[in-house]
Design an enzyme around this catalytic site. Structure first.
Site, mmCIF file in Angstrom:
data_model
loop_
_atom_site.group_PDB
_atom_site.id
_atom_site.type_symbol
_atom_site.label_atom_id
_atom_site.label_comp_id
_atom_site.label_asym_id
_atom_site.label_seq_id
_atom_site.Cartn_x
_atom_site.Cartn_y
_atom_site.Cartn_z
ATOM 1 N N GLY A 173 37.770 36.412 33.493
ATOM 2 C CA GLY A 173 38.872 37.382 33.514
ATOM 3 C C GLY A 173 40.234 36.742 33.725
ATOM 4 N N ARG A 174 40.332 35.911 34.762
ATOM 5 C CA ARG A 174 41.646 35.327 35.080
ATOM 6 C C ARG A 174 42.016 34.176 34.145
ATOM 7 N NH1 ARG A 174 37.856 34.852 38.692
ATOM 8 N NH2 ARG A 174 37.076 32.844 39.413
ATOM 9 N N GLU A 182 39.241 51.490 37.908
ATOM 10 C CA GLU A 182 40.691 51.686 37.779
ATOM 11 C C GLU A 182 41.072 51.826 36.305
ATOM 12 O OE1 GLU A 182 39.261 49.308 39.604
ATOM 13 O OE2 GLU A 182 40.437 48.825 41.409
ATOM 14 N N LYS A 236 37.145 43.463 30.318
ATOM 15 C CA LYS A 236 36.045 42.592 29.882
ATOM 16 C C LYS A 236 34.718 43.353 29.968
ATOM 17 C CE LYS A 236 33.824 38.249 31.135
ATOM 18 N NZ LYS A 236 33.911 37.014 31.911
ATOM 19 N N LYS A 248 34.633 46.390 43.844
ATOM 20 C CA LYS A 248 34.296 47.356 42.806
ATOM 21 C C LYS A 248 33.222 48.349 43.290
ATOM 22 C CE LYS A 248 35.756 44.493 38.934
ATOM 23 N NZ LYS A 248 35.564 44.005 37.582
ATOM 24 N N GLU A 298 41.509 33.454 43.597
ATOM 25 C CA GLU A 298 40.230 34.020 43.173
ATOM 26 C C GLU A 298 39.283 32.898 42.732
ATOM 27 O OE1 GLU A 298 40.478 38.117 41.462
ATOM 28 O OE2 GLU A 298 39.421 37.155 39.833
ATOM 29 N N HIS A 338 66.835 33.643 50.148
ATOM 30 C CA HIS A 338 67.407 34.595 51.099
ATOM 31 C C HIS A 338 66.322 35.411 51.788
ATOM 32 C CE1 HIS A 338 71.461 33.725 49.529
ATOM 33 N NE2 HIS A 338 70.776 33.446 48.444
HETATM 34 C C1 G6Q Z 1 39.050 37.843 37.101
HETATM 35 C C2 G6Q Z 1 38.283 38.861 37.793
HETATM 36 C C3 G6Q Z 1 38.936 40.199 37.875
HETATM 37 C C4 G6Q Z 1 38.802 41.022 36.603
HETATM 38 C C5 G6Q Z 1 39.175 42.456 36.906
HETATM 39 C C6 G6Q Z 1 39.068 43.348 35.702
HETATM 40 O O1 G6Q Z 1 38.678 36.725 36.913
HETATM 41 O O2 G6Q Z 1 37.011 38.917 37.255
HETATM 42 O O3 G6Q Z 1 40.290 40.124 38.224
HETATM 43 O O4 G6Q Z 1 39.594 40.498 35.590
HETATM 44 O O5 G6Q Z 1 38.356 42.917 37.931
HETATM 45 O O6 G6Q Z 1 37.784 43.324 35.164
HETATM 46 P P1 G6Q Z 1 37.512 43.904 33.738
HETATM 47 O O7 G6Q Z 1 38.301 43.141 32.743
HETATM 48 O O8 G6Q Z 1 36.042 43.773 33.519
HETATM 49 O O9 G6Q Z 1 37.958 45.344 33.753
#
Ligand code: G6Q
Length: 550
Positions: free
Chosen positions: A263-264, A209, A203, A509, A349, A381
Site C-alpha cells: 500500500g505505502r 473508510e 488495494k 481495521k 509503518e 517558528h
Molecule cells: C499501507 C497500508 C495501509 C493501506 C490502507 C488502505 O502500506 O497497508 O496504509 O494502504 O489501509 O488499504 P486499502 O488500499 O486496501 O484500502
C-alpha cells in the site's frame, strides 16, 4: 542476544567517538564537506554535518556487510518473497522498470501486465484530459476525487500537491480519506456531479473508510444524475476485481495492481491514476523514471557511495548507539509540505516493528524512529526551538530545490539562506561566552548578561543531512521518494525486520467493528470500565445533541 562483531565494534566506536564534536571534525579536516558529499544526477547530498568520522563510517559499512545488504537488495529487485509474514514479493521497483528485463513472480514475468495497466492509465488519463471521455451529461470531467486512505491516499495526495505547478489548468484534484463525514461533505460542497470523476482507490477494496466514503459519493452522484451515470463517473484502483464488481463499478473501469505492491509503495501503480490525470501521463512517467534512476543507483553503487545506504546507516548510528529515536524531515518548499506526512507512513509503518524475521521479539535494540516534520520556514517558528535547545538532539533531513517553481523577488534566496543558516547553526551552536559577548555589544548590563547568557547559548553538534535538487520536477520528485523507500528498506535489513507488512494497521481495521453496533444499541460486549463508560457517555451526548437539532 549476543552482539555481533560489527555491533561490538560500533559500541566501542561510540565510546571513542562520543566526546568528539562536529566542529572539531570540520576544524581538523578542510576536505570534510567534499569527502562526504555525493552528487547524483540532479541531486546533491551533503552528509558531512553528521556525527561520524571515517572510522565510524567504516564500522557502519561493516554492519551493512554483516547483514549481506548487497544480496538483500538483489533479493528485493529480483522478486524474492521478502515480505515473509505475508509470503509476498516486494516489487514496487518493477512498476518503474523501463528496461526490457523481465521480472518473475512465481515463474511468471510480471512486466507485460505492468505495461498493460500503464498503457490503460495513459489512454484513460489522456481521454479524460482531452475531453473525449466525458461525464454522463456530456460535460468534460474536470474534478478528480480520489477516495482512499493510507497508502491509497498519502502517495497520490503528496505527489499531486508537490506537482501542482504541472496540473492542467482546468483540472482540480480532491482527496477524501477520513471516515469523518466532514471529509466527504467538504469536498462534495465544492464540486458539480456532472463534471466529477470519482476514483475509488483501495488495494483490498474492503477498507471501511474508503467503502463508506465511496458509497456516500455514489449516492450523491446517483441522486443528481441517476444510476446509469455511475459508469461515466466512477473508476476503481484495486487488486480485488470481485469486490469492485460487487460495489457496482464495471471492471472495465478498473485499473489493476497486484499483491507484490505494498500500500505505502503503491503510488507508482494504478494508485497513481489521480497523478496522471492531474499532471498528464508524460509527467507521471517522468516521476517513475526518476525513481528508476534511484533504483539503479541503490542497486549498483558501492555501499560507501550509495545515498540511501548512507542515510540508513547514519540513521541507525543515532537510533541504536546514541539512543535518539526521533527524526525530522524538513522540506524548504511549499509544494513539499505533505512530504513529511507521506514519509511518516513510509518509515513508521515499514519499520515500526518489534518482531524479527527469525520470529523473535526484539528486546535489545530500537527499530524505526518517530518521524515528524513540516515545511520550512514555517516550522522554524514552531518546533525548531526544540531542535536548537531541547535536551536531546533530533537528526534532521533538510530538502530544498535550488530554483523555485515561483521565482518571485527575493523569496527563494531568503528561503535558501534560511535552510543553510539553520543547518549551520544546529551544528555550530553558540557558547555562553559568545552569547555574553553578543549581549554586551548590544549594551546590556552585567546582571542581565548573567541572567540571559545560558538561555541564549546553543549546545550545537546537532546533526543534519542536506539534499539540494536543481528544481522540483516530476523526475526529481520520483528520485527523492525512491531514495527514502530504499533508506527504509536498508534499515529494515539491518534491524532484521519485515518492512513490508503492517499488522498494526490491520488491527485498526478490526477494532472499531466491535464497538460500532454498541454505539447504536448499547454495550453488549465485555470492555474495561473506561471504554464501557465512554461508550455510554458518547451515546448520551449524541442522543441529547441529535434530538435538540431534530
Ligand atoms: C499501507 C497500508 C495501509 C493501506 C490502507 C488502505 O502500506 O497497508 O496504509 O494502504 O489501509 O488499504 P486499502 O488500499 O486496501 O484500502
Amino acid at each position: 542476544m549476543a552482539v555481533s562483531t560489527a555491533v561490538a565494534k560500533l559500541l566501542e566506536e561510540y565510546k571513542r567517538f562520543a566526546p568528539i564534536t562536529m566542529n572539531e571534525l570540520f576544524a581538523k579536516d578542510s576536505k570534510r564537506a567534499e569527502k562526504y558529499t555525493i552528487e547524483f544526477e540532479n541531486l546533491v547530498f551533503d552528509y558531512s554535518k553528521n556525527r561520524f568520522d571515517e572510522q565510524v563510517l567504516q564500522s557502519l559499512l561493516s554492519l551493512a556487510e554483516e547483514h549481506h545488504l548487497k544480496e538483500r537488495i538483489e533479493d528485493m529487485f529480483s522478486g524474492k518473497k521478502i515480505n515473509v509474514t505475508e509470503n509476498r514479493a516486494v516489487l514496487h521497483t518493477a512498476l518503474r522498470n523501463f528496461s526490457n528485463n523481465p521480472i518473475y513472480v512465481d515463474g511468471q514475468d510480471i512486466m507485460p501486465e505492468i505495461r498493460r495497466v500503464l498503457a490503460k492509465m495513459k489512454s484513460f488519463s489522456e481521454a479524460v484530459r482531452n475531453g473525449s471521455f466525458k461525464g454522463y451529461t456530456g460535460k468534460k470531467l474536470t474534478n478528480i476525487v480520489n477516495i482512499g486512505i493510507g497508502g491509497s491516499d498519502l502517495g497520490p495526495y503528496m505527489v499531486t500537491s508537490a506537482l501542482k505547478k504541472y496540473w492542467a489548468k482546468d483540472i482540480s484534484c480532491y482527496f477524501i480519506s477520513n471516515i469523518d463525514g466532514t471529509a466527504c461533505a467538504e469536498v462534495l460542497s465544492k464540486i458539480n456531479p456532472e463534471e466529477t470523476l470519482f476514483i475509488v482507490a483501495s488495494k483490498t477494496f474492503t477498507t471501511i473508510e474508503t467503502l463508506t466514503n465511496a458509497k456516500t459519493c455514489r449516492e450523491w452522484l446517483v441522486k443528481a444524475l441517476g444510476n446509469q451515470a455511475v459508469a461515466n463517473h466512477f473508476v476503481a484502483l484495486s487488486t480485488n476485481a470481485k469486490a469492485v464488481a460487487e460495489f457496482g463499478i464495471d471492471t472495465n473501469n478498473m485499473f489493476e495492481f497486484w499483491d507484490f505492491v505494498g500500500g505505502r509503495y503503491s503510488l507508482w501503480s494504478a494508485i497513481g491514476l489521480s497523478i496522471a490525470l492531474a499532471v498528464g501521463y508524460d509527467n507521471f512517467e517522468a516521476l517513475l523514471k526518476g525513481a528508476e534512476a534511484m533504483d539503479k543507483h541503490f542497486r549498483t553503487a558501492p555501499l560507501e557511495k550509495n545515498i540511501p545506504v548512507l542515510m540508513a546507516l547514519i540513521g541507525i548510528w543515532y537510533n541504536d548507539y546514541y539512543n535518539i529515536h526521533r527524526y525530522g524531515v524538513i522540506p524548504y518548499d511549499q509544494y513539499l509540505k505533505f512530504l513529511p506526512s507521506y514519509l511518516q507512513q513510509l518509515d513508521m509503518e515499514s519499520n515500526g516493528k518489534s518482531v524479527r524475521l527469525d520470529n523473535k521479539k526484539i528486546t535489545d535494540y530500537a527499530t524505526g524512529p518517530a518521524l515528524f516534520g513540516g515545511a520550512g520556514t514555517d516550522v522554524q517558528h514552531s518546533f525548531f526551538q526544540l531542535l536548537h535547545q531541547g535536551t536531546e538532539p533530533v537528526p534532521v533531513d533538510f530538502i530544498i530545490p535550488a530554483v523555485s517553481q515561483n521565482e518571485i523577488g527575493k523569496h527563494h534566496e531568503i528561503l535558501l539562506a534560511n535552510i543553510l543558516a539553520q543547518a549551520e547553526a544546529l551544528m555550530k551552536g553558540k557558547t555562553k561566552e559568545e552569547a555574553a559577548a553578543e549581549l554586551r555589544s548590544a549594551g546590556k548590563d552585567e546582571a542581565t548578561i548573567e541572567k540571559l547568557k545560558l538561555n541564549k547559548s546553543f549546545d550545537g553538534n546537532r546533526p543534519s543531512n542536506m539534499f539540494i535538487i536543481n528544481k522540483l520536477t516530476p523526475y526529481n520528485l520520483g528520485m527523492l521518494i525512491a531514495m527514502y523507500e530504499h533508506k527504509v528498506y536498508t534499515q529494515g535489513v539491518i534491524w532484521e525486520i519485515d518492512s513490508f507488512d503492517q499488522w498494526g494497521v490491520e488491527l485498526g481495521k478490526q477494532l472499531a467493528l466491535k464497538i460500532l453496533p454498541e454505539l447504536e444499541n448499547g454495550v453488549s460486549a465485555v470492555h474495561d470500565s473506561s471504554t464501557t463508560k465512554l461508550i455510554n457517555k458518547v451515546r448520551e451526548l449524541r442522543s441529547a445533541a441529535l434530538s435538540k437539532s431534530a
